[in-house]
Write a protein that holds these residues in place. Structure first.
Motif, PDB file in Angstrom:
ATOM      1  N   TYR A 147       0.836  -1.194   0.000  1.00  0.00           N
ATOM      2  CA  TYR A 147       0.000   0.000   0.000  1.00  0.00           C
ATOM      3  C   TYR A 147       0.873   1.246   0.000  1.00  0.00           C
ATOM      4  O   TYR A 147       1.665   1.459   0.913  1.00  0.00           O
ATOM      5  N   ALA A 148       0.744   2.026  -1.047  1.00  0.00           N
ATOM      6  CA  ALA A 148       1.542   3.249  -1.162  1.00  0.00           C
ATOM      7  C   ALA A 148       0.932   4.341  -0.300  1.00  0.00           C
ATOM      8  O   ALA A 148      -0.287   4.479  -0.236  1.00  0.00           O
ATOM      9  N   LYS A 149       1.813   5.107   0.387  1.00  0.00           N
ATOM     10  CA  LYS A 149       1.322   6.164   1.282  1.00  0.00           C
ATOM     11  C   LYS A 149       1.777   7.543   0.824  1.00  0.00           C
ATOM     12  O   LYS A 149       2.764   7.688   0.109  1.00  0.00           O
ATOM     13  N   LYS A 150       1.014   8.536   1.322  1.00  0.00           N
ATOM     14  CA  LYS A 150       1.292   9.927   0.966  1.00  0.00           C
ATOM     15  C   LYS A 150       2.194  10.576   2.021  1.00  0.00           C
ATOM     16  O   LYS A 150       2.013  10.347   3.217  1.00  0.00           O
ATOM     17  N   ASN A 194       9.776  15.323   4.485  1.00  0.00           N
ATOM     18  CA  ASN A 194       9.764  14.379   5.600  1.00  0.00           C
ATOM     19  C   ASN A 194      10.416  13.049   5.236  1.00  0.00           C
ATOM     20  O   ASN A 194      10.708  12.237   6.101  1.00  0.00           O
ATOM     21  N   LEU A 195      10.638  12.844   3.965  1.00  0.00           N
ATOM     22  CA  LEU A 195      11.328  11.626   3.536  1.00  0.00           C
ATOM     23  C   LEU A 195      12.838  11.828   3.520  1.00  0.00           C
ATOM     24  O   LEU A 195      13.596  10.926   3.194  1.00  0.00           O
ATOM     25  N   GLY A 196      13.260  13.046   3.862  1.00  0.00           N
ATOM     26  CA  GLY A 196      14.692  13.321   4.035  1.00  0.00           C
ATOM     27  C   GLY A 196      15.483  13.241   2.748  1.00  0.00           C
ATOM     28  O   GLY A 196      14.967  13.517   1.661  1.00  0.00           O
ATOM     29  N   GLU A 225      10.347  20.383  -1.906  1.00  0.00           N
ATOM     30  CA  GLU A 225      10.402  19.819  -0.547  1.00  0.00           C
ATOM     31  C   GLU A 225       9.059  19.865   0.178  1.00  0.00           C
ATOM     32  O   GLU A 225       8.804  19.078   1.068  1.00  0.00           O
ATOM     33  N   ASN A 226       8.170  20.774  -0.222  1.00  0.00           N
ATOM     34  CA  ASN A 226       6.890  20.885   0.479  1.00  0.00           C
ATOM     35  C   ASN A 226       5.735  20.187  -0.234  1.00  0.00           C
ATOM     36  O   ASN A 226       4.602  20.230   0.226  1.00  0.00           O
ATOM     37  N   GLU A 227       6.012  19.557  -1.370  1.00  0.00           N
ATOM     38  CA  GLU A 227       4.891  18.967  -2.090  1.00  0.00           C
ATOM     39  C   GLU A 227       4.538  17.582  -1.557  1.00  0.00           C
ATOM     40  O   GLU A 227       5.343  16.898  -0.929  1.00  0.00           O
ATOM     41  N   GLU A 228       3.285  17.190  -1.806  1.00  0.00           N
ATOM     42  CA  GLU A 228       2.836  15.863  -1.400  1.00  0.00           C
ATOM     43  C   GLU A 228       3.328  14.847  -2.427  1.00  0.00           C
ATOM     44  O   GLU A 228       3.207  15.064  -3.632  1.00  0.00           O
ATOM     45  N   VAL A 229       3.887  13.762  -1.920  1.00  0.00           N
ATOM     46  CA  VAL A 229       4.410  12.731  -2.815  1.00  0.00           C
ATOM     47  C   VAL A 229       3.912  11.365  -2.343  1.00  0.00           C
ATOM     48  O   VAL A 229       3.441  11.218  -1.216  1.00  0.00           O
ATOM     49  N   ILE A 230       4.029  10.375  -3.202  1.00  0.00           N
ATOM     50  CA  ILE A 230       3.621   9.017  -2.852  1.00  0.00           C
ATOM     51  C   ILE A 230       4.866   8.139  -2.811  1.00  0.00           C
ATOM     52  O   ILE A 230       5.645   8.118  -3.773  1.00  0.00           O
ATOM     53  N   HIS A 246       5.384  11.490  -7.949  1.00  0.00           N
ATOM     54  CA  HIS A 246       4.533  12.673  -7.827  1.00  0.00           C
ATOM     55  C   HIS A 246       3.087  12.219  -7.675  1.00  0.00           C
ATOM     56  O   HIS A 246       2.701  11.173  -8.218  1.00  0.00           O
ATOM     57  N   LEU A 247       2.316  13.012  -6.979  1.00  0.00           N
ATOM     58  CA  LEU A 247       0.893  12.730  -6.832  1.00  0.00           C
ATOM     59  C   LEU A 247       0.246  12.609  -8.216  1.00  0.00           C
ATOM     60  O   LEU A 247      -0.578  11.731  -8.476  1.00  0.00           O
ATOM     61  N   ASP A 248       0.675  13.487  -9.131  1.00  0.00           N
ATOM     62  CA  ASP A 248       0.113  13.487 -10.483  1.00  0.00           C
ATOM     63  C   ASP A 248       0.561  12.282 -11.304  1.00  0.00           C
ATOM     64  O   ASP A 248      -0.037  11.974 -12.326  1.00  0.00           O
ATOM     65  N   CYS A 249       1.643  11.642 -10.904  1.00  0.00           N
ATOM     66  CA  CYS A 249       2.212  10.558 -11.707  1.00  0.00           C
ATOM     67  C   CYS A 249       1.792   9.175 -11.212  1.00  0.00           C
ATOM     68  O   CYS A 249       2.001   8.182 -11.908  1.00  0.00           O
ATOM     69  N   ILE A 250       1.229   9.110 -10.002  1.00  0.00           N
ATOM     70  CA  ILE A 250       0.967   7.807  -9.393  1.00  0.00           C
ATOM     71  C   ILE A 250      -0.037   6.989 -10.212  1.00  0.00           C
ATOM     72  O   ILE A 250       0.027   5.757 -10.249  1.00  0.00           O
TER      73      ILE A 250
END
Ligand SMILES: [Zn+2]
Ligand SMILES: [Zn+2]
Ligand SMILES: [Zn+2]
Ligand SMILES: [Zn+2]
Length: 397
Positions: A330-333, A338-340, A357-362, A374-378
């Motif tokens: 299960y992929a998480k957001k 925060n993923l360093g 650095e501030n964008e939401e990623v999966i 990227h959220l758009d690429c998932i």
């Protein structure tokens, strides 16, 4: 033929005012000069590989002869006459400091020779910013032994003896010309029959002195001459190990994961360099020599982690256990920062673009996989195998 230990010997010669006293004939300095020429000649007659360097401490403290520009011992008389500024204070500490720096650079370039410093002095040192004992501590930390040859009258506080004791070197007290000359010969012959054994802390020492790989920005900032040496812009954006532009692990383009050798300027993917380091058993995976010029370089620590993950995955693939899309994660957001460093050093495997650095990623749900999308690429990989680890990506947000 007995095996001999090849050394790099950096001689620190006190040329200060007090070295011109006539208690030795003609004076302390001339006796040391003779002893040094004998030392080099004697060692060279048995072992041509030992490197010599000379630092003089007088009106100025300077490197007089470097390990690479060593000349014939018979040239040394002229050299002393023409290049040594006699007199002035006795900044022994500064002289040892330069010797340590020269040894560090010599180890970065090659590293096969055992470093040693030999100090010729009457022990009347002039205090400077760093006291001699502190310098000796630094040398000790790098396992550089300091032999000291002491002339002149004995004093209560014997700094030269202390320096040798601290660094496991040998201290010679010389009361006559013969004492000085024979101490020099003893040092010249001291490597006979000795086999060099790497100490247990050798890797730690290399870690201390290795130079970090440079980013393109750092390279452009302070080493434009290095850039100029690189042939053409095409090779500038290619890895010297895999010969590709794209990072084989993160799929990031070269401007993201490429780093440059601080010495020769050759570019490498940090992950390729990390794997190169792990194949080199001396290095412990954190330092290695540039495959191009053999300069000692340091691998960023976060990359070592990424390479370990890749290794685990390869092992899993080889064993064929649970591979082939039969399992899913299960992929998480996350917020990218925060993923360093994992996020900073990678790019999205779908679009090859980096993250803000501030964008939401999966992040791929496989704990052993570092893939970030990227959220758009998932959408491209949802319910399909992750482009990095091959496990099925299932949305959980
Ligand atoms: Zn590469
Ligand atoms: Zn290099
Ligand atoms: Zn993307
Ligand atoms: Zn994955």
């Amino acid at each position: 033929m007995p095996e001999t230990q090849v050394e790099n010997i950096c001689i620190v010669l006190d040329c200060s005012r007090s070295m011109f006293r006539h208690d030795y004939d003609p004076n302390r300095f001339e006796v040391c000069k003779e002893a040094i020429i004998n030392l080099i000649r004697t060692r060279r007659s048995e072992d041509q590989k030992t490197g010599f360097a000379l630092i003089t401490v007088g009106k100025d403290v300077k490197k007089n002869i470097g390990f690479s520009d060593y000349t014939d011992p018979s040239m040394l008389h002229d050299h002393f006459d023409n290049n040594v500024l006699l007199g002035g204070p006795s900044k022994i500490s500064d002289g040892i400091g330069i010797a340590i720096k020269m040894h560090i650079e010599a180890i970065r370039i090659a590293g096969a020779k055992v470093p040693k410093i030999v100090v010729f002095s009457d022990g009347n040192f002039t205090p400077t910013k760093v006291e001699p004992a502190k310098m000796a501590e630094i040398a000790k930390g790098l396992e550089i032994k300091i032999d000291t040859i002491r002339l002149g009258e004995m004093e209560h506080f014997n700094i030269l003896k202390r320096i040798s004791e601290l660094t496991n070197g040998t201290y010679y007290y010389c009361n006559s010309i013969n004492d000085v000359l024979s101490a020099a010969i003893t040092i010249a012959e001291s490597n006979k029959g000795k086999k060099y054994q790497k100490s247990k802390s050798f890797t730690k020492i290399l870690e201390k002195i290795a130079v970090p790989l440079k980013t393109i920005a750092e390279l452009k900032k302070d080493a434009s001459d290095i850039v100029a040496r690189i042939r053409g812009t095409a090779s500038f954006k290619k890895c010297g190990i895999c010969f590709q532009e794209q990072d084989p692990i993160t799929k990031a383009p070269f401007n993201i994961s490429g780093r440059y050798c601080p010495n020769c300027g050759q570019g490498f993917h940090i992950h390729c360099m990390s794997q190169w380091a792990q194949n080199n058993e001396d290095s412990g995976g954190t330092v290695t020599r540039c495959p191009h010029c053999f300069y000692l370089v340091k691998i960023p620590s976060e990359v070592q982690q990424a390479a370990r993950i890749k290794k685990d995955l390869d092992r899993e693939r080889k064993s064929k256990r649970s591979y082939g899309g039969s399992d899913q994660y299960y992929a998480k957001k996350y917020i990218a920062k925060n993923l360093g460093d994992a996020a900073i050093y990678s790019a999205c495997p779908v679009c090859n673009t980096i993250f803000d650095e501030n964008e939401e990623v999966i992040k791929c749900g496989n704990p052993k996989c570092n893939a970030i999308y990227h959220l758009d690429c998932i959408g491209e990989v949802e319910n399909k195998p992750c482009k990095i680890c091959g496990k099925k990506i299932v949305r959980s947000f």
